[in-house]
Scaffold this motif. Structure first.
Motif, PDB file in Angstrom:
ATOM      1  N   ALA A   1       0.738  -1.143  -0.053  1.00 59.15           N
ATOM      2  CA  ALA A   1       0.002  -0.078   0.043  1.00 59.15           C
ATOM      3  C   ALA A   1       0.843   1.459  -0.016  1.00 59.15           C
ATOM      4  CB  ALA A   1      -1.002   0.105   1.222  1.00 59.15           C
ATOM      5  N   LYS A   2       1.983   1.317   0.881  1.00 61.60           N
ATOM      6  CA  LYS A   2       2.911   2.416   0.570  1.00 61.60           C
ATOM      7  C   LYS A   2       3.799   2.565  -0.575  1.00 61.60           C
ATOM      8  CE  LYS A   2       6.451   4.361   3.782  1.00 61.60           C
ATOM      9  NZ  LYS A   2       7.383   3.926   4.951  1.00 61.60           N
ATOM     10  N   VAL A   3       4.099   1.409  -1.019  1.00 63.58           N
ATOM     11  CA  VAL A   3       4.775   1.343  -2.538  1.00 63.58           C
ATOM     12  C   VAL A   3       3.636   2.233  -3.512  1.00 63.58           C
ATOM     13  CG1 VAL A   3       5.409   0.147  -4.402  1.00 63.58           C
ATOM     14  CG2 VAL A   3       6.420  -0.388  -1.959  1.00 63.58           C
ATOM     15  N   GLU A   4       2.410   1.831  -3.523  1.00 62.43           N
ATOM     16  CA  GLU A   4       1.439   2.126  -4.589  1.00 62.43           C
ATOM     17  C   GLU A   4       1.081   3.387  -4.342  1.00 62.43           C
ATOM     18  OE1 GLU A   4      -0.874   2.281  -7.737  1.00 62.43           O
ATOM     19  OE2 GLU A   4       0.457   0.691  -6.958  1.00 62.43           O
ATOM     20  N   LEU A   5       0.912   3.927  -2.916  1.00 60.19           N
ATOM     21  CA  LEU A   5       0.788   5.421  -2.680  1.00 60.19           C
ATOM     22  C   LEU A   5       2.160   6.344  -3.283  1.00 60.19           C
ATOM     23  CD1 LEU A   5      -0.443   7.730  -1.432  1.00 60.19           C
ATOM     24  CD2 LEU A   5       0.603   7.226   0.900  1.00 60.19           C
ATOM     25  N   GLY A   6       3.333   5.764  -2.959  1.00 58.26           N
ATOM     26  CA  GLY A   6       4.590   6.258  -3.638  1.00 58.26           C
ATOM     27  C   GLY A   6       4.374   6.495  -5.091  1.00 58.26           C
ATOM     28  N   ARG A   7       3.935   5.500  -5.847  1.00 61.29           N
ATOM     29  CA  ARG A   7       4.033   5.692  -7.154  1.00 61.29           C
ATOM     30  C   ARG A   7       2.931   6.651  -7.734  1.00 61.29           C
ATOM     31  NH1 ARG A   7       4.015   0.843 -10.234  1.00 61.29           N
ATOM     32  NH2 ARG A   7       3.526  -0.336  -8.159  1.00 61.29           N
ATOM     33  N   GLU A   8       1.917   6.774  -6.923  1.00 61.30           N
ATOM     34  CA  GLU A   8       1.050   7.856  -7.328  1.00 61.30           C
ATOM     35  C   GLU A   8       1.376   8.946  -7.166  1.00 61.30           C
ATOM     36  OE1 GLU A   8      -3.148   5.071  -6.490  1.00 61.30           O
ATOM     37  OE2 GLU A   8      -2.092   6.369  -4.926  1.00 61.30           O
ATOM     38  N   LEU A   9       2.223   9.079  -6.168  1.00 64.82           N
ATOM     39  CA  LEU A   9       2.819  10.733  -5.798  1.00 64.82           C
ATOM     40  C   LEU A   9       3.837  11.017  -6.757  1.00 64.82           C
ATOM     41  CD1 LEU A   9       2.836  10.267  -1.799  1.00 64.82           C
ATOM     42  CD2 LEU A   9       1.356  12.128  -3.142  1.00 64.82           C
ATOM     43  N   PHE A  10       4.652   9.915  -7.168  1.00 65.10           N
ATOM     44  CA  PHE A  10       5.906  10.039  -8.097  1.00 65.10           C
ATOM     45  C   PHE A  10       5.419  10.582  -9.382  1.00 65.10           C
ATOM     46  CE2 PHE A  10       9.492   8.608 -10.676  1.00 65.10           C
ATOM     47  CZ  PHE A  10      10.499   8.825 -10.004  1.00 65.10           C
ATOM     48  N   PHE A  11       4.219  10.193  -9.773  1.00 66.78           N
ATOM     49  CA  PHE A  11       3.690  10.490 -11.074  1.00 66.78           C
ATOM     50  C   PHE A  11       2.716  11.556 -11.184  1.00 66.78           C
ATOM     51  CE2 PHE A  11       5.573   6.480 -12.018  1.00 66.78           C
ATOM     52  CZ  PHE A  11       5.906   6.304 -13.260  1.00 66.78           C
ATOM     53  N   ASP A  12       2.429  12.187 -10.039  1.00 64.18           N
ATOM     54  CA  ASP A  12       1.390  13.071  -9.793  1.00 64.18           C
ATOM     55  C   ASP A  12       1.906  14.692  -9.838  1.00 64.18           C
ATOM     56  OD1 ASP A  12      -0.787  14.588  -9.335  1.00 64.18           O
ATOM     57  OD2 ASP A  12      -1.818  13.050  -7.924  1.00 64.18           O
ATOM     58  N   LYS A  13       1.447  15.312 -10.735  1.00 64.33           N
ATOM     59  CA  LYS A  13       1.969  16.687 -10.817  1.00 64.33           C
ATOM     60  C   LYS A  13       1.423  17.687  -9.761  1.00 64.33           C
ATOM     61  CE  LYS A  13       0.451  16.657 -15.224  1.00 64.33           C
ATOM     62  NZ  LYS A  13       0.072  16.912 -16.832  1.00 64.33           N
ATOM     63  N   ILE A  14       0.753  17.200  -8.947  1.00 59.91           N
ATOM     64  CA  ILE A  14       0.184  17.910  -7.702  1.00 59.91           C
ATOM     65  C   ILE A  14       1.292  18.337  -7.020  1.00 59.91           C
ATOM     66  CG2 ILE A  14      -0.276  16.030  -6.102  1.00 59.91           C
ATOM     67  CD1 ILE A  14      -2.825  16.965  -5.095  1.00 59.91           C
ATOM     68  N   LEU A  15       2.380  17.897  -6.854  1.00 60.26           N
ATOM     69  CA  LEU A  15       3.299  17.964  -6.057  1.00 60.26           C
ATOM     70  C   LEU A  15       4.306  19.368  -6.896  1.00 60.26           C
ATOM     71  CD1 LEU A  15       4.629  14.730  -4.580  1.00 60.26           C
ATOM     72  CD2 LEU A  15       3.153  16.427  -3.866  1.00 60.26           C
ATOM     73  N   SER A  16       3.992  19.756  -7.936  1.00 62.29           N
ATOM     74  CA  SER A  16       4.491  20.880  -8.451  1.00 62.29           C
ATOM     75  C   SER A  16       3.878  22.102  -8.401  1.00 62.29           C
ATOM     76  CB  SER A  16       4.956  20.522  -9.937  1.00 62.29           C
ATOM     77  OG  SER A  16       3.919  20.551 -10.732  1.00 62.29           O
TER      78      SER A  16
ATOM     79  N   TYR B   1      -6.339  10.861  -1.780  1.00 61.92           N
ATOM     80  CA  TYR B   1      -5.283  10.925  -1.083  1.00 61.92           C
ATOM     81  C   TYR B   1      -5.347  10.723   0.488  1.00 61.92           C
ATOM     82  CZ  TYR B   1      -2.171  11.625  -5.037  1.00 61.92           C
ATOM     83  OH  TYR B   1      -1.281  11.269  -6.223  1.00 61.92           O
ATOM     84  N   VAL B   2      -6.384  11.651   1.010  1.00 62.49           N
ATOM     85  CA  VAL B   2      -6.474  11.327   2.499  1.00 62.49           C
ATOM     86  C   VAL B   2      -6.496   9.770   2.768  1.00 62.49           C
ATOM     87  CG1 VAL B   2      -7.754  11.960   4.436  1.00 62.49           C
ATOM     88  CG2 VAL B   2      -7.170  13.621   2.929  1.00 62.49           C
ATOM     89  N   ALA B   3      -7.618   9.239   2.119  1.00 64.87           N
ATOM     90  CA  ALA B   3      -7.964   7.752   2.337  1.00 64.87           C
ATOM     91  C   ALA B   3      -6.596   6.758   2.294  1.00 64.87           C
ATOM     92  CB  ALA B   3      -8.946   7.368   1.624  1.00 64.87           C
ATOM     93  N   ARG B   4      -5.806   7.265   1.144  1.00 69.09           N
ATOM     94  CA  ARG B   4      -4.742   6.378   1.059  1.00 69.09           C
ATOM     95  C   ARG B   4      -3.518   6.623   1.933  1.00 69.09           C
ATOM     96  NH1 ARG B   4      -7.154   6.614  -3.795  1.00 69.09           N
ATOM     97  NH2 ARG B   4      -6.630   5.342  -5.423  1.00 69.09           N
ATOM     98  N   PHE B   5      -3.422   7.652   2.525  1.00 73.15           N
ATOM     99  CA  PHE B   5      -2.410   8.055   3.566  1.00 73.15           C
ATOM    100  C   PHE B   5      -2.829   7.446   4.861  1.00 73.15           C
ATOM    101  CE2 PHE B   5      -0.937  11.456   0.788  1.00 73.15           C
ATOM    102  CZ  PHE B   5       0.614  11.470   1.157  1.00 73.15           C
ATOM    103  N   ALA B   6      -4.249   7.655   5.135  1.00 72.36           N
ATOM    104  CA  ALA B   6      -4.757   7.098   6.392  1.00 72.36           C
ATOM    105  C   ALA B   6      -4.614   5.659   6.208  1.00 72.36           C
ATOM    106  CB  ALA B   6      -6.215   7.382   6.634  1.00 72.36           C
ATOM    107  N   ALA B   7      -4.621   5.065   5.206  1.00 70.44           N
ATOM    108  CA  ALA B   7      -4.390   3.568   5.108  1.00 70.44           C
ATOM    109  C   ALA B   7      -2.981   2.957   5.375  1.00 70.44           C
ATOM    110  CB  ALA B   7      -5.141   2.959   3.897  1.00 70.44           C
ATOM    111  N   VAL B   8      -2.092   3.989   5.211  1.00 68.47           N
ATOM    112  CA  VAL B   8      -0.860   3.387   5.165  1.00 68.47           C
ATOM    113  C   VAL B   8      -0.076   3.711   6.357  1.00 68.47           C
ATOM    114  CG1 VAL B   8       1.645   3.957   4.178  1.00 68.47           C
ATOM    115  CG2 VAL B   8      -0.185   3.569   2.604  1.00 68.47           C
ATOM    116  N   TYR B   9      -0.536   5.050   6.935  1.00 69.99           N
ATOM    117  CA  TYR B   9       0.212   5.688   8.193  1.00 69.99           C
ATOM    118  C   TYR B   9      -0.638   5.508   9.405  1.00 69.99           C
ATOM    119  CZ  TYR B   9       3.856   7.397   4.727  1.00 69.99           C
ATOM    120  OH  TYR B   9       4.724   7.369   3.916  1.00 69.99           O
ATOM    121  N   ASP B  10      -0.083   5.250  10.499  1.00 72.51           N
ATOM    122  CA  ASP B  10      -0.874   4.720  11.727  1.00 72.51           C
ATOM    123  C   ASP B  10      -1.233   6.464  12.352  1.00 72.51           C
ATOM    124  OD1 ASP B  10      -0.843   2.177  11.643  1.00 72.51           O
ATOM    125  OD2 ASP B  10       1.056   1.820  12.854  1.00 72.51           O
ATOM    126  N   ASP B  11      -0.345   7.293  11.986  1.00 70.31           N
ATOM    127  CA  ASP B  11      -0.427   8.582  12.700  1.00 70.31           C
ATOM    128  C   ASP B  11      -1.162   9.480  12.076  1.00 70.31           C
ATOM    129  OD1 ASP B  11       1.629   8.784  10.731  1.00 70.31           O
ATOM    130  OD2 ASP B  11       2.863  10.060  11.855  1.00 70.31           O
TER     131      ASP B  11
END
Length: 459
Positions: free
Chosen positions: A54-69, A217-227
């Motif tokens: 799940a963490k790898v998949e989240l990272g994949r989406e972020l890596f390819f997403d222009k939202i971070l520019s 994205y909120v749902a994905r982060f919540a599924a990956v990170y306990d905090d």
């Protein structure tokens, strides 16, 4: 352990070949000139060979997403794409404002055109999830250091937040802060405005806010990170850790013919590649392992090897077009024009080569290593691979067209010339090609089909 075999040639002259046996390969002998390294294993990696899907998949989406520019027009993948072997195929990247991927990328148009080329080559990402990669960027300006509050020396100094899981995650904090790479120019977007007001922390907070405003994205982060239980819990550190998890797991490349040979599959490499391996490791031949030693063919040091300087440079020297390399970080004159020794895994896939991408073929960059100073002086500028624009082209070869500046690069060279026969050269190239993991040849499956933000994929 090694055995010595006496081989009699047809002319009656004897020669001695050192033949590494399976028992030698299994001893874990210290890697270095004259010795073969151990093959990589799961425990060599940050995830111990058991990544969180799940963490790898989240990272994949972020890596390819222009939202971070800043202007949402570029992603990490633009310069490190699966379709371009985790680089971009260019000598120097075209960052924020350009259009297209790889060698088809242009410099943008109108108000969106790029202000300059990114001054250093986009390095490939293969195997950077291995624990031994504790220092990153061409000049090593980011490094693991337990004495620092964040655990890292970095351009952010004490502003780098804690919680970053490894050097690869720490590296992911910085491309988004570069106006040329991903941030955009002063005042033209909310992230650039935050940068002007609050510096690096402002950038990371504004990008985190974008992710907090995306329910998917909120749902994905919540599924990956306990905090993470609500949107406001998401930080850019969470994003950087996920990006590193993706890069480290998906772009692990350690099943090359050489790896299989090290694991005991004696027929994994061709006879020519085996001869090239001897040339690579023996001091009396190529002596490549004096720098390219260890499991991933790098000693993680820095070397000045008279690499041509092309592009806009890093603002150094009287023309501001030079790049002093490691010296920029240490201030030590001994580090002038030194750059980080790269891993050679998948090297046949990752042209152009050098800190400024000066060489466009594996054969050309190997020839440079064999006679660096003469290669520098005879550099063929047509090897540079960059989209043309008159004002940018004007800057590209200001250093290489200045004999005084070229001489300074030549004077810092640390490599002695090496003579190889034509056959030895061909065999050495064959060995370098044997460092390619077949699974890395076609990475189309690493590209996501859609993104949680709804953005189109990187271009």
């Amino acid at each position: 352990m090694k055995t010595i075999r006496i081989i009699r040639r047809s002319d009656g002259v004897c020669r001695i070949l050192a033949v590494f046996t399976l028992s030698f390969l299994s001893t874990g002998a210290v890697a270095g000139p004259g010795f073969l390294p151990d093959a990589p294993k799961d425990s060599d990696y940050n995830d111990n060979g058991a990544p969180d899907p799940a963490k790898v998949e989240l990272g994949r989406e972020l890596f390819f997403d222009k939202i971070l520019s800043g202007n949402e027009n570029i992603s990490c993948a633009t310069c490190h794409h699966a379709l371009t072997d985790t680089g971009d195929g260019l000598s120097l990247p075209v960052g924020e404002g350009g259009k297209g991927l790889g060698v088809t990328r242009d410099t943008g148009s109108g108000a969106d055109e790029i202000h300059e080329r990114v001054p250093r080559n986009a390095p490939p990402v293969f195997n950077l999830g291995a624990r031994e990669f504790t220092q990153l960027f061409h000049d090593g300006r980011l490094a693991v250091d337990a004495r620092q509050p964040s655990g890292f020396i970095s351009p952010a100094g004490d502003l780098l937040p804690d919680g970053l899981e490894n050097a690869l995650a720490a590296q992911a904090m910085f491309p988004v802060t570069s106006a040329t790479e991903m941030l955009g120019q002063t005042g033209e977007n909310s992230v650039a405005i935050a940068a002007a007001a609050d510096g690096l922390p402002g950038i990371w907070a504004e990008l985190a806010k974008r992710l907090q405003n995306s329910p998917e994205y909120v749902a994905r982060f919540a599924a990956v990170y306990d905090d993470v239980s609500e949107p406001g819990d998401i930080t850019y550190v969470h994003a950087a850790n996920a990006i590193a998890a993706f890069e480290g797991a998906v772009w692990r490349a350690d099943n090359s013919p050489f790896d299989r040979f090290l694991r005991g599959e004696r027929g994994a490499m061709s006879p020519a590649a085996k001869r090239g391996m001897r040339a690579f490791y023996l001091k009396s031949k190529g002596n490549c392992a004096s720098c390219h030693s260890g499991t991933f063919q790098t000693n993680h040091g820095f070397a000045a090897i008279a690499m041509p300087q092309i592009g806009p440079g890093k603002g150094d020297g009287p023309t501001s077009r030079e790049d002093f390399g490691r010296f920029r970080e240490t201030g030590d004159m001994a580090d002038m024009f030194r750059f980080r020794v790269p891993t050679l895994r998948n090297v046949a896939l990752t042209a152009p080569y050098g800190h400024a991408g000066a060489y466009n073929s594996l054969e050309a960059v190997v020839r440079h290593h064999l006679d660096p100073v003469n290669s520098l002086w005879s550099y063929d500028q047509s090897q540079a691979t960059m989209p043309s624009r008159d004002d940018l082209d004007y800057l590209d070869f200001q250093v290489m067209n200045n004999p005084t500046l070229v001489q300074a690069i030549a004077d810092a060279n640390e490599l002695s010339p090496v003579k190889l026969s034509k056959r030895e050269f061909r065999d050495l190239i064959e060995f370098l090609r044997a460092l390619t993991d077949p699974a890395s040849i076609d990475l189309r499956g690493d590209v996501p089909t859609s993104l949680p933000s709804g953005n189109t994929l990187a271009e």
